[in-house]
Scaffold this motif. Structure first.
Motif, PDB file in Angstrom:
ATOM      1  N   VAL A 289      -0.802  -7.042   0.569  1.00  0.00           N
ATOM      2  CA  VAL A 289      -1.223  -7.182   1.888  1.00  0.00           C
ATOM      3  C   VAL A 289      -2.253  -5.953   1.841  1.00  0.00           C
ATOM      4  O   VAL A 289      -1.944  -4.296   0.666  1.00  0.00           O
ATOM      5  N   HIS A 290      -2.814  -5.460   2.232  1.00  0.00           N
ATOM      6  CA  HIS A 290      -4.027  -4.676   2.627  1.00  0.00           C
ATOM      7  C   HIS A 290      -3.728  -3.923   4.062  1.00  0.00           C
ATOM      8  O   HIS A 290      -3.535  -4.765   5.265  1.00  0.00           O
ATOM      9  N   SER A 291      -3.412  -2.906   4.150  1.00  0.00           N
ATOM     10  CA  SER A 291      -3.051  -2.581   6.001  1.00  0.00           C
ATOM     11  C   SER A 291      -4.039  -1.377   6.404  1.00  0.00           C
ATOM     12  O   SER A 291      -4.351  -0.396   5.247  1.00  0.00           O
ATOM     13  N   ILE A 292      -3.676  -1.545   7.736  1.00  0.00           N
ATOM     14  CA  ILE A 292      -5.073  -0.629   7.991  1.00  0.00           C
ATOM     15  C   ILE A 292      -4.532   0.546   9.063  1.00  0.00           C
ATOM     16  O   ILE A 292      -3.700  -0.442  10.305  1.00  0.00           O
ATOM     17  N   PHE A 293      -3.367   2.096   9.192  1.00  0.00           N
ATOM     18  CA  PHE A 293      -3.085   2.603   9.706  1.00  0.00           C
ATOM     19  C   PHE A 293      -3.867   2.915  10.784  1.00  0.00           C
ATOM     20  O   PHE A 293      -4.367   3.889  10.926  1.00  0.00           O
ATOM     21  N   GLU A 294      -3.953   2.564  12.445  1.00  0.00           N
ATOM     22  CA  GLU A 294      -5.273   3.297  12.561  1.00  0.00           C
ATOM     23  C   GLU A 294      -4.357   4.236  13.490  1.00  0.00           C
ATOM     24  O   GLU A 294      -3.174   4.915  13.486  1.00  0.00           O
ATOM     25  N   PRO A 295      -6.001   5.459  13.668  1.00  0.00           N
ATOM     26  CA  PRO A 295      -4.868   6.746  14.406  1.00  0.00           C
ATOM     27  C   PRO A 295      -3.637   6.499  15.759  1.00  0.00           C
ATOM     28  O   PRO A 295      -4.442   6.007  16.586  1.00  0.00           O
ATOM     29  N   GLY A 296      -3.044   7.599  15.525  1.00  0.00           N
ATOM     30  CA  GLY A 296      -2.750   7.409  16.492  1.00  0.00           C
ATOM     31  C   GLY A 296      -1.299   6.665  16.803  1.00  0.00           C
ATOM     32  O   GLY A 296      -0.020   6.220  17.505  1.00  0.00           O
ATOM     33  N   SER A 297      -1.108   5.688  15.592  1.00  0.00           N
ATOM     34  CA  SER A 297      -0.146   4.882  15.482  1.00  0.00           C
ATOM     35  C   SER A 297       1.168   4.534  14.911  1.00  0.00           C
ATOM     36  O   SER A 297       1.081   5.794  13.933  1.00  0.00           O
ATOM     37  N   ALA A 298       1.903   4.239  15.354  1.00  0.00           N
ATOM     38  CA  ALA A 298       3.429   4.585  14.955  1.00  0.00           C
ATOM     39  C   ALA A 298       4.380   3.434  14.988  1.00  0.00           C
ATOM     40  O   ALA A 298       4.096   1.963  15.924  1.00  0.00           O
ATOM     41  N   ILE A 299       5.721   3.398  14.606  1.00  0.00           N
ATOM     42  CA  ILE A 299       6.550   2.420  14.445  1.00  0.00           C
ATOM     43  C   ILE A 299       7.253   2.989  15.039  1.00  0.00           C
ATOM     44  O   ILE A 299       8.078   4.861  14.458  1.00  0.00           O
ATOM     45  N   GLU A 300       8.314   2.833  16.409  1.00  0.00           N
ATOM     46  CA  GLU A 300       9.177   3.653  16.256  1.00  0.00           C
ATOM     47  C   GLU A 300      10.598   3.507  15.654  1.00  0.00           C
ATOM     48  O   GLU A 300      11.139   4.306  15.889  1.00  0.00           O
ATOM     49  N   GLU A 301      11.259   2.163  15.726  1.00  0.00           N
ATOM     50  CA  GLU A 301      12.091   1.905  15.487  1.00  0.00           C
ATOM     51  C   GLU A 301      12.119   1.935  13.558  1.00  0.00           C
ATOM     52  O   GLU A 301      11.087   1.283  13.379  1.00  0.00           O
ATOM     53  N   ALA A 302      13.675   2.058  13.489  1.00  0.00           N
ATOM     54  CA  ALA A 302      13.291   2.707  12.085  1.00  0.00           C
ATOM     55  C   ALA A 302      13.542   0.835  11.995  1.00  0.00           C
ATOM     56  O   ALA A 302      14.483  -0.159  11.999  1.00  0.00           O
ATOM     57  N   ASN A 303      13.000   0.192  10.517  1.00  0.00           N
ATOM     58  CA  ASN A 303      12.881  -1.651  10.377  1.00  0.00           C
ATOM     59  C   ASN A 303      13.781  -0.946   8.624  1.00  0.00           C
ATOM     60  O   ASN A 303      13.409  -0.176   8.506  1.00  0.00           O
ATOM     61  N   ALA A 304      14.369  -2.336   7.937  1.00  0.00           N
ATOM     62  CA  ALA A 304      14.987  -2.786   7.060  1.00  0.00           C
ATOM     63  C   ALA A 304      14.661  -3.874   6.764  1.00  0.00           C
ATOM     64  O   ALA A 304      14.778  -4.767   7.243  1.00  0.00           O
ATOM     65  N   ARG A 305      13.634  -4.455   5.258  1.00  0.00           N
ATOM     66  CA  ARG A 305      13.876  -6.000   5.411  1.00  0.00           C
ATOM     67  C   ARG A 305      14.052  -5.986   3.985  1.00  0.00           C
ATOM     68  O   ARG A 305      14.521  -5.050   2.982  1.00  0.00           O
ATOM     69  N   PRO A 306      15.156  -7.291   3.787  1.00  0.00           N
ATOM     70  CA  PRO A 306      15.612  -7.540   2.385  1.00  0.00           C
ATOM     71  C   PRO A 306      14.045  -7.743   1.107  1.00  0.00           C
ATOM     72  O   PRO A 306      14.050  -8.157   0.972  1.00  0.00           O
ATOM     73  N   THR A 307      13.721  -6.608   0.998  1.00  0.00           N
ATOM     74  CA  THR A 307      12.763  -6.806   0.136  1.00  0.00           C
ATOM     75  C   THR A 307      12.400  -5.498  -0.793  1.00  0.00           C
ATOM     76  O   THR A 307      13.396  -4.467  -0.845  1.00  0.00           O
ATOM     77  N   GLN A 308      12.231  -5.746  -1.807  1.00  0.00           N
ATOM     78  CA  GLN A 308      11.035  -4.342  -2.626  1.00  0.00           C
ATOM     79  C   GLN A 308       9.695  -4.041  -1.989  1.00  0.00           C
ATOM     80  O   GLN A 308       9.131  -4.703  -2.553  1.00  0.00           O
ATOM     81  N   GLU A 309       9.641  -2.629  -1.994  1.00  0.00           N
ATOM     82  CA  GLU A 309       7.800  -3.016  -1.947  1.00  0.00           C
ATOM     83  C   GLU A 309       7.586  -1.738  -2.326  1.00  0.00           C
ATOM     84  O   GLU A 309       8.138  -0.449  -2.039  1.00  0.00           O
ATOM     85  N   VAL A 310       6.458  -1.528  -2.759  1.00  0.00           N
ATOM     86  CA  VAL A 310       5.741  -0.855  -3.531  1.00  0.00           C
ATOM     87  C   VAL A 310       3.721  -0.808  -2.805  1.00  0.00           C
ATOM     88  O   VAL A 310       3.630  -1.471  -2.355  1.00  0.00           O
ATOM     89  N   GLY A 311       3.693   0.731  -2.519  1.00  0.00           N
ATOM     90  CA  GLY A 311       2.025   0.916  -1.077  1.00  0.00           C
ATOM     91  C   GLY A 311       1.670   1.699  -2.313  1.00  0.00           C
ATOM     92  O   GLY A 311       2.210   2.761  -2.941  1.00  0.00           O
ATOM     93  N   TYR A 312      -0.071   1.670  -2.648  1.00  0.00           N
ATOM     94  CA  TYR A 312      -1.074   2.973  -2.962  1.00  0.00           C
ATOM     95  C   TYR A 312      -1.398   3.300  -1.714  1.00  0.00           C
ATOM     96  O   TYR A 312      -2.258   1.879  -1.123  1.00  0.00           O
ATOM     97  N   VAL A 313      -1.934   4.416  -0.955  1.00  0.00           N
ATOM     98  CA  VAL A 313      -2.568   4.838  -0.551  1.00  0.00           C
ATOM     99  C   VAL A 313      -3.884   4.713  -1.178  1.00  0.00           C
ATOM    100  O   VAL A 313      -4.598   5.386  -1.336  1.00  0.00           O
ATOM    101  N   ILE A 314      -5.253   4.089  -0.228  1.00  0.00           N
ATOM    102  CA  ILE A 314      -6.496   3.879  -0.732  1.00  0.00           C
ATOM    103  C   ILE A 314      -7.184   5.530   0.252  1.00  0.00           C
ATOM    104  O   ILE A 314      -7.846   6.156  -0.454  1.00  0.00           O
ATOM    105  N   SER A 315      -7.174   5.264   1.412  1.00  0.00           N
ATOM    106  CA  SER A 315      -7.767   6.273   2.224  1.00  0.00           C
ATOM    107  C   SER A 315      -7.128   6.388   3.547  1.00  0.00           C
ATOM    108  O   SER A 315      -6.001   6.065   3.393  1.00  0.00           O
ATOM    109  N   GLY A 316      -6.598   8.204   4.115  1.00  0.00           N
ATOM    110  CA  GLY A 316      -6.783   8.408   5.396  1.00  0.00           C
ATOM    111  C   GLY A 316      -4.718   9.099   4.810  1.00  0.00           C
ATOM    112  O   GLY A 316      -5.552   9.258   3.598  1.00  0.00           O
TER     113      GLY A 316
END
Length: 188
Positions: A114-141
């Motif tokens: 998945v390619h994700s773009i987190f917009e300036p000032g954005s946030a997820i307020e509540e903690a979330n958990a998923r039955p997954t393993q996830e690895v991420g790499y920050v490209i920019s920002g």
């Protein structure tokens, strides 16, 4: 009637999503008010679901309807192998300031990209958990990521892993943050 190029992966994607949610064919069919035979035919691309059917399926599987559609036609020799930048499928919701696109050709593998773009000032307020393993790499920002109650400040080149823990994210910075994720099993 749905376009034929959509049907080449729709059934397989629906099957993968159903299985990722731990649902049997019977359970999803019952939730839809449809027969197991009908759903089986949809998953094998032998029957075309209506737009109303897709909306109902998306609601039950907790995905956006748009994630079931491709942006543009894929040449047959590229199907299942290549995703062109103008053919990425949008996934998730933009409500929290997060724009996501599926980089994987479909959802039939043991993981998705998945390619994700987190917009300036954005946030997820509540903690979330998923039955997954996830690895991420920050490209920019920059991105603030809380995993299991611990806050991490991420910058370009940083990577991270989440193994079913509760997490939250925020981009309190003035620039968008772009991240590539690998998620197993597929959830979108």
């Amino acid at each position: 009637m749905l376009q034929k190029n959509l049907l080449l992966t729709l059934g397989a994607d629906l099957r993968a999503l159903r299985k990722a949610r731990g649902m049997t064919l019977s359970e999803l069919a019952e939730a839809l008010g449809r027969s197991v035979g009908w759903l089986s035919q949809v998953e094998r691309d032998k029957s075309e679901p209506s737009i109303a059917d897709l909306k109902q399926i998306a609601g039950i599987l907790d995905i956006s309807v748009s994630s079931l559609f491709r942006q543009s036609a894929t040449p047959s020799r590229e199907q299942g192998y290549i995703v062109r930048s103008d053919a990425r499928r949008p996934i998730g919701s933009r409500e929290a300031g997060l724009v996501e696109e599926l980089l994987s050709p479909d959802l039939t593998d043991d993981f998705e990209m998945v390619h994700s773009i987190f917009e300036p000032g954005s946030a997820i307020e509540e903690a979330n958990a998923r039955p997954t393993q996830e690895v991420g790499y920050v490209i920019s920002g920059k991105l603030d990521l809380t995993i299991g109650g611990t806050l991490f400040h991420l910058s370009p080149g940083d990577s991270f892993r989440i193994r079913g823990e509760y997490y939250q994210w925020a981009n309190p910075y003035p620039d968008p943050c772009k991240v590539i994720w690998v998620i197993a099993p597929p959830i979108y």
